[in-house]
Design a protein around this motif. Structure first.
Motif, PDB file in Angstrom:
ATOM      1  N   THR A 262       0.828  -1.205   0.000  1.00 48.23           N
ATOM      2  CA  THR A 262       0.000   0.000   0.000  1.00 48.23           C
ATOM      3  C   THR A 262       0.863   1.255   0.000  1.00 48.23           C
ATOM      4  O   THR A 262       0.577   2.222  -0.711  1.00 48.23           O
ATOM      5  CB  THR A 262      -0.936  -0.019   1.223  1.00 48.23           C
ATOM      6  N   VAL A 263       1.926   1.246   0.801  1.00 51.47           N
ATOM      7  CA  VAL A 263       2.844   2.390   0.825  1.00 51.47           C
ATOM      8  C   VAL A 263       3.449   2.607  -0.565  1.00 51.47           C
ATOM      9  O   VAL A 263       3.540   3.740  -1.052  1.00 51.47           O
ATOM     10  CB  VAL A 263       3.952   2.171   1.872  1.00 51.47           C
ATOM     11  N   ASN A 264       3.860   1.524  -1.222  1.00 52.28           N
ATOM     12  CA  ASN A 264       4.403   1.638  -2.577  1.00 52.28           C
ATOM     13  C   ASN A 264       3.410   2.313  -3.518  1.00 52.28           C
ATOM     14  O   ASN A 264       3.760   3.229  -4.268  1.00 52.28           O
ATOM     15  CB  ASN A 264       4.753   0.255  -3.122  1.00 52.28           C
ATOM     16  N   ALA A 265       2.174   1.829  -3.493  1.00 55.86           N
ATOM     17  CA  ALA A 265       1.168   2.338  -4.425  1.00 55.86           C
ATOM     18  C   ALA A 265       0.840   3.804  -4.153  1.00 55.86           C
ATOM     19  O   ALA A 265       0.770   4.619  -5.082  1.00 55.86           O
ATOM     20  CB  ALA A 265      -0.091   1.478  -4.339  1.00 55.86           C
ATOM     21  N   LEU A 266       0.648   4.154  -2.887  1.00 58.00           N
ATOM     22  CA  LEU A 266       0.297   5.534  -2.562  1.00 58.00           C
ATOM     23  C   LEU A 266       1.468   6.479  -2.777  1.00 58.00           C
ATOM     24  O   LEU A 266       1.277   7.678  -3.026  1.00 58.00           O
ATOM     25  CB  LEU A 266      -0.198   5.607  -1.113  1.00 58.00           C
ATOM     26  N   THR A 267       2.692   5.961  -2.694  1.00 59.91           N
ATOM     27  CA  THR A 267       3.857   6.768  -3.057  1.00 59.91           C
ATOM     28  C   THR A 267       3.849   7.053  -4.555  1.00 59.91           C
ATOM     29  O   THR A 267       4.046   8.196  -4.991  1.00 59.91           O
ATOM     30  CB  THR A 267       5.156   6.045  -2.666  1.00 59.91           C
ATOM     31  N   ALA A 268       3.597   6.033  -5.348  1.00 65.15           N
ATOM     32  CA  ALA A 268       3.550   6.207  -6.806  1.00 65.15           C
ATOM     33  C   ALA A 268       2.423   7.145  -7.216  1.00 65.15           C
ATOM     34  O   ALA A 268       2.552   7.890  -8.205  1.00 65.15           O
ATOM     35  CB  ALA A 268       3.375   4.842  -7.477  1.00 65.15           C
ATOM     36  N   LEU A 269       1.322   7.146  -6.473  1.00 67.64           N
ATOM     37  CA  LEU A 269       0.189   8.027  -6.797  1.00 67.64           C
ATOM     38  C   LEU A 269       0.389   9.452  -6.278  1.00 67.64           C
ATOM     39  O   LEU A 269      -0.449  10.324  -6.527  1.00 67.64           O
ATOM     40  CB  LEU A 269      -1.101   7.453  -6.207  1.00 67.64           C
ATOM     41  N   GLY A 270       1.480   9.688  -5.562  1.00 62.55           N
ATOM     42  CA  GLY A 270       1.766  11.034  -5.068  1.00 62.55           C
ATOM     43  C   GLY A 270       1.038  11.406  -3.800  1.00 62.55           C
ATOM     44  O   GLY A 270       1.025  12.582  -3.415  1.00 62.55           O
ATOM     45  N   VAL A 271       0.448  10.436  -3.113  1.00 61.77           N
ATOM     46  CA  VAL A 271      -0.320  10.728  -1.898  1.00 61.77           C
ATOM     47  C   VAL A 271       0.583  10.777  -0.671  1.00 61.77           C
ATOM     48  O   VAL A 271       0.445  11.671   0.180  1.00 61.77           O
ATOM     49  CB  VAL A 271      -1.445   9.689  -1.699  1.00 61.77           C
ATOM     50  N   MET A 272       1.514   9.834  -0.547  1.00 62.68           N
ATOM     51  CA  MET A 272       2.355   9.775   0.654  1.00 62.68           C
ATOM     52  C   MET A 272       3.156  11.061   0.850  1.00 62.68           C
ATOM     53  O   MET A 272       3.366  11.505   1.983  1.00 62.68           O
ATOM     54  CB  MET A 272       3.289   8.568   0.589  1.00 62.68           C
ATOM     55  N   SER A 273       3.585  11.663  -0.232  1.00 63.34           N
ATOM     56  CA  SER A 273       4.395  12.887  -0.125  1.00 63.34           C
ATOM     57  C   SER A 273       3.574  14.078   0.368  1.00 63.34           C
ATOM     58  O   SER A 273       4.135  15.103   0.762  1.00 63.34           O
ATOM     59  CB  SER A 273       5.023  13.227  -1.478  1.00 63.34           C
ATOM     60  N   ARG A 274       2.247  13.953   0.368  1.00 65.25           N
ATOM     61  CA  ARG A 274       1.381  15.045   0.811  1.00 65.25           C
ATOM     62  C   ARG A 274       0.962  14.899   2.280  1.00 65.25           C
ATOM     63  O   ARG A 274       0.223  15.747   2.791  1.00 65.25           O
ATOM     64  CB  ARG A 274       0.146  15.141  -0.080  1.00 65.25           C
ATOM     65  N   LEU A 275       1.401  13.833   2.930  1.00 63.54           N
ATOM     66  CA  LEU A 275       1.100  13.682   4.357  1.00 63.54           C
ATOM     67  C   LEU A 275       1.835  14.755   5.150  1.00 63.54           C
ATOM     68  O   LEU A 275       3.006  15.054   4.894  1.00 63.54           O
ATOM     69  CB  LEU A 275       1.528  12.297   4.852  1.00 63.54           C
ATOM     70  N   HIS A 276       1.154  15.339   6.118  1.00 64.08           N
ATOM     71  CA  HIS A 276       1.757  16.401   6.910  1.00 64.08           C
ATOM     72  C   HIS A 276       2.334  15.879   8.223  1.00 64.08           C
ATOM     73  O   HIS A 276       3.303  16.432   8.742  1.00 64.08           O
ATOM     74  CB  HIS A 276       0.722  17.489   7.195  1.00 64.08           C
ATOM     75  N   ALA A 277       1.741  14.849   8.771  1.00 63.22           N
ATOM     76  CA  ALA A 277       2.222  14.284  10.034  1.00 63.22           C
ATOM     77  C   ALA A 277       3.197  13.149   9.749  1.00 63.22           C
ATOM     78  O   ALA A 277       3.073  12.458   8.735  1.00 63.22           O
ATOM     79  CB  ALA A 277       1.043  13.767  10.863  1.00 63.22           C
TER      80      ALA A 277
END
Length: 402
Positions: free
Chosen positions: A56-71
């Motif tokens: 899941t971390v891999n996929a959300l990183t590829a989708l650009g979501v993980m980089s938008r986490l603030h915490a």
């Protein structure tokens, strides 16, 4: 008023929003039907803690979501499983498998904000909000027709593929005439942020009892995410406990592995009910996430499973012209069947076995824990499923984008 979209997704929660982002990358014209108005997030994005498997971390990183986490996220570097009253335990170390972590712990509220920011950057997603699905309005010329209601009027949308990602009580599922099997585990799950005398060190703890699981997940803010299941008959009394009594209860159940429980944030309770759709596809329609399967939280596989469903669907859509054709949906069912069945079997079987207080089962459970802890082959099977890599998984799950 009528509009046509390549894909219409009903439900803007974890899975629905993730699918919309994945389809936007493909250049597909997507409609996202969301119950909450602009500026608000669905109730699911609260203070609960989400355990993201490595896939899941891999996929959300590829989708650009993980980089938008603030915490900051909390890495799960080891997993410790035990049961009160039984011998044996299972200890899994990510380093033994060449991994820095099995996954990451993310606060749902922060994840919701990251999804919101990613959706705002999408150029092919039309967001209807606040809006609700009203009814199906027909199927003709290769298009599903559906009605949605906004604050001001009703609209008709046309699409070759309707996706129901609208939760356990799915209106889309009902409109498609798909029945669902329900099983009430007789438990309520309380979640809260807690602080202990020992700062998290990457350990995720799962303590199993007759009343259900209690888990501590290492957050990135020097706190733990606590998950504590109780019998439904005891739920109101537990909800009424003051902070000191609440912490004392959790301490008695969990023990001292993480030190003394010092403080707790607000706690929320959720009934634990398994809901399984009898089928997940219909002509030019598919169910995803909790609309397809709502499973016991033991093992924290609900969202991870739903995301793999969504990304497999997006992968098949990328390879074809018609997103709702029968052959594509048949391929989807074939690809996702083994992973869904394996995850459901594991989650439900473990929940039933570990909460069964029958004395005759105690030696069997203890033997099982000892066997898993001492047999690398059994551990590898468990780890592969826990990280989301078992079976035919979507390409985005396999490796994070550089």
């Amino acid at each position: 008023m009528s509009a046509r979209h390549d894909v219409v997704i009903v439900g803007g929660g974890l899975v629905g929003a993730s699918l919309a982002i994945a389809l936007d990358r493909l250049g597909r014209d997507v409609a996202l039907i969301e119950a909450t108005p602009s500026g608000q997030m669905p109730a699911v994005f609260d203070e609960r803690n989400l355990s993201f498997a490595a896939a899941t971390v891999n996929a959300l990183t590829a989708l650009g979501v993980m980089s938008r986490l603030h915490a900051p996220t909390g890495a799960i570097r080891r997993i410790h499983v035990s049961r009160r009253g039984d011998f044996g335990r299972v200890l899994l170390e990510a380093s033994d498998y060449g991994r820095e972590a099995f996954g990451q712990v993310v606060v749902a509220r922060d994840f919701g904000q990251a999804l919101e920011e990613t959706l705002d950057a999408c150029s092919h997603v039309t967001r209807y909000r606040p809006a609700r699905f009203v009814a199906l309005a027909g199927l003709a010329d290769g298009l599903r027709r559906l009605r949605i209601a906004t604050d001001t009027d009703e609209q008709e949308l046309r699409t070759p593929l309707l996706v129901g990602a609208d939760g356990s009580a799915s209106s889309v599922r009902d409109a498609l005439g798909i029945e669902a099997q329900r099983h009430d585990y007789g438990q309520r799950l309380f979640v809260a942020r807690v602080r202990t005398s020992r700062a998290p060190d990457g350990s995720a703890w799962e303590r199993l009892t007759d009343d259900g699981p209690t888990a501590l997940l290492p957050r990135g803010d020097r706190h733990y995410g606590l998950i504590h299941a109780v019998r439904e008959d005891d739920a109101e009394a537990v909800a009424a406990l003051d902070e000191a009594a609440w912490l004392a209860r959790v301490q008695a159940v969990f023990g001292w592995r993480a030190g003394r429980f010092m403080a707790s944030g607000p706690r929320s309770g959720y009934p634990i009910v398994r809901v399984l759709a009898q089928r997940t596809v219909a002509p030019r329609a598919v169910l995803l996430g909790n609309a397809a399967q709502t499973i016991h939280p033991l093992g924290a596989q609900g969202f991870n499973l739903g995301l793999r469903d969504a990304l497999t669907l997006a992968e098949l859509i990328a390879a074809g012209d018609d997103p709702g054709e029968d052959a594509l949906l048949a391929d989807y069912t074939a690809r996702r069947g083994p992973d869904c069945e394996r995850t459901l079997r594991f989650s439900d079987g473990l929940a039933r076995l570990t909460s069964n207080a029958a004395p005759l089962l105690r030696p069997l459970r203890s033997a099982g824990l000892l066997a898993i802890d001492r047999m690398p082959s059994l551990q590898s099977m468990l780890v592969g499923g826990a990280m989301g890599f078992a079976g035919d998984v979507p390409a985005l799950c396999r490796e994070a984008a550089p």
